[in-house]
Design an enzyme around this catalytic site. Structure first.
Site, PDB file in Angstrom:
ATOM      1  N   LYS A  46      59.307  64.325  64.853  1.00 53.28           N
ATOM      2  CA  LYS A  46      58.455  65.509  64.897  1.00 53.28           C
ATOM      3  C   LYS A  46      59.261  66.739  64.499  1.00 53.28           C
ATOM      4  O   LYS A  46      60.105  67.204  65.255  1.00 53.28           O
ATOM      5  CB  LYS A  46      57.855  65.731  66.291  1.00 53.28           C
ATOM      6  N   GLU A  57      70.520  69.109  72.413  1.00 50.70           N
ATOM      7  CA  GLU A  57      71.338  70.316  72.218  1.00 50.70           C
ATOM      8  C   GLU A  57      70.448  71.519  72.443  1.00 50.70           C
ATOM      9  O   GLU A  57      69.377  71.620  71.829  1.00 50.70           O
ATOM     10  CB  GLU A  57      71.923  70.360  70.805  1.00 50.70           C
ATOM     11  N   CYS A  97      72.561  78.218  66.188  1.00 50.28           N
ATOM     12  CA  CYS A  97      72.887  77.910  67.584  1.00 50.28           C
ATOM     13  C   CYS A  97      74.313  78.300  67.946  1.00 50.28           C
ATOM     14  O   CYS A  97      74.590  78.636  69.097  1.00 50.28           O
ATOM     15  CB  CYS A  97      72.642  76.431  67.876  1.00 50.28           C
ATOM     16  N   GLU A 115      70.262  84.446  74.809  1.00 45.65           N
ATOM     17  CA  GLU A 115      70.435  84.146  73.391  1.00 45.65           C
ATOM     18  C   GLU A 115      69.541  85.080  72.573  1.00 45.65           C
ATOM     19  O   GLU A 115      68.331  85.099  72.737  1.00 45.65           O
ATOM     20  CB  GLU A 115      70.067  82.682  73.130  1.00 45.65           C
TER      21      GLU A 115
END
Length: 438
Positions: A145, A217, A252, A347
């Site tokens: 997906k 992750e 990331c 973040e």
């Protein structure tokens, strides 16, 4: 004025939630024959599949740029990396899962069954491929997906592979978050995911009932420490700015927090500002563009909110900070960033170089470690740099360099940046069940 480039690009067929169980059942049926093949045969099939992709690099790169906004040079690089790097990765996985002898016993690495791969939008081919290839080589079938933000580039990638792969070995399902949740709850044996921390925690909850294997992750809030004896030009240009602005900061392991020693802070801030001012925002096909659009308006608003919060709480803005064109965030350099600011705690995922000052190394380490995240980190300096790096709570620490694993190195996070990992022989083996015979 920056062109908006909001145009219709294409469509993909949407998968309904009520078909997921049938798709997973097809993957289970195909898995038996796929697993029965010798590992070398599975690698050979993937090599042939990659040859199909070789002739489609340019058209896929343009589709990638038009859909996601990444400039054509970076899109081409990602497509080429997937096409030409897959064969090497497949061979490394095959080597990693060869049976071993330990004394009078044999260690085998056998297939798990069906792997659900759920990938992000920021590196939609590279991140997906890093999970799909070890799963397939290990003898699993895959239900993939892609992110609903980048469905178009995923479709021709899978379609090309499926011209060679046996029927049912690799499925693609297209839809939003609820489809991903349905896939996680279906009869899959493993879930390999790259994405947000919140989504990762939701996956763990949904997978807990049947104790599915997880490799996830979950992003980062990567710190960088600049020691007094650091090469300031290198620290500023080749990492602080380049890492913070890469892919419009949508990475990331993007540098999110920089701690620079008081004695070199003024020089460092001046150099960072000079370098950052050279960066240009714009659409993928505009020459000289370094920073593309933010993936969607919600993400863009979050980045701007972080910048605004820092300004309200006293940050000095050395560059940018306002006048963001539609769909973009202007390159921004806030200084005097403090721990209570959102930009230091969460973040940001945008083109921002957030700088703080420190007076002693213990303080810098404490600030760097004051986060739930622990994906990457970097230290720039002389003889002390390695020792400082070893004190940082991160899965990957760069010393006078970036923090990402190179070659066949593990891609691994600490704390709440990951659970399990991929890359390297040990990472490849997480896509197989260990069995001891003897």
């Amino acid at each position: 004025m920056i062109p908006a480039m909001v145009r219709f690009v294409g469509t993909v067929p949407i998968t309904t939630n009520d078909t997921i169980h049938a798709i997973v059942a097809e993957a289970h049926a195909a898995q038996k024959d796929w697993a029965a093949r010798p590992v070398a045969d599975r690698v050979a099939v993937l090599e042939r599949a990659c040859r199909v992709l070789t002739g489609r690099v340019d058209e896929m790169a343009e589709l990638f740029s038009r859909e996601m906004g990444k400039d054509i040079r970076r899109s081409t690089g990602e497509v080429q990396g997937v096409v030409y790097g897959t064969v090497q990765t497949a061979r490394e996985v095959a080597d990693a899962i060869q049976q071993q002898r330990r004394g009078g016993q044999i260690i085998e690495y056998i297939p798990l069954g069906v792997t659900a791969v759920i990938s992000p939008w920021n590196y939609p081919l590279a991140m997906a491929n890093n999970l799909i290839i070890p799963a397939l080589v290990a003898g699993n079938t895959v239900v993939f997906k892609p992110s609903e933000e980048t469905p178009l580039i995923a479709q021709p990638f899978v379609d090309a592979l499926n011209t060679v792969l046996p029927t049912g070995v690799l499925h693609i399902v297209q839809g939003r978050r609820d489809l991903g949740q349905a896939l996680v709850e279906a009869d899959v044996n493993m879930i390999a995911f790259t994405g947000s921390q919140a989504a990762g925690k939701d996956i763990m909850r949904r997978a807990a009932g049947s104790l599915k294997r997880l490799v996830i992750e979950l992003g980062g809030n990567d710190p960088m420490i600049v020691l007094p004896d650091a090469d300031i030009d290198r620290a500023a240009q080749f990492f602080a700015v380049a890492s913070s602005f890469e892919n419009a900061g949508q990475m990331c392991i993007s540098t999110e927090r920089i701690y620079v020693h008081d004695s070199v802070a003024e020089t460092f801030e001046q150099r960072v500002t000079e370098i950052a001012a050279r960066y240009r925002i714009g659409p993928w096909n505009q020459p000289g563009v370094n920073i593309g659009p933010i993936i969607n308006d919600t993400q863009r608003k979050g980045v701007i909110d972080h910048i605004d919060d820092a300004i309200v709480k006293g940050a000095r803005v050395l560059l940018g900070g306002k006048d963001h064109p539609d769909h973009y965030v202007a390159p921004t350099v806030p200084a005097d960033v403090t721990p209570e600011m959102d930009i230091a705690r969460d973040e940001t995922f945008g083109p921002v170089v957030a700088i703080s000052r420190y007076s002693d190394t213990d303080e810098a380490v404490r600030l760097a470690n004051a986060s739930d995240y622990g994906l990457g980190a970097a230290v720039f300096g002389g003889d002390e740099a390695v020792a400082v790096g070893r004190r940082l709570e991160a899965g990957m620490v760069g010393i006078n360099s970036g923090s990402g694993g190179g070659g066949d190195a593990p891609w691994v996070g600490a704390k709440q940046s990951g659970f399990g990992f991929h890359g390297s022989a040990d990472g490849h083996r997480q896509f197989a069940q260990v069995r001891l015979i003897g």
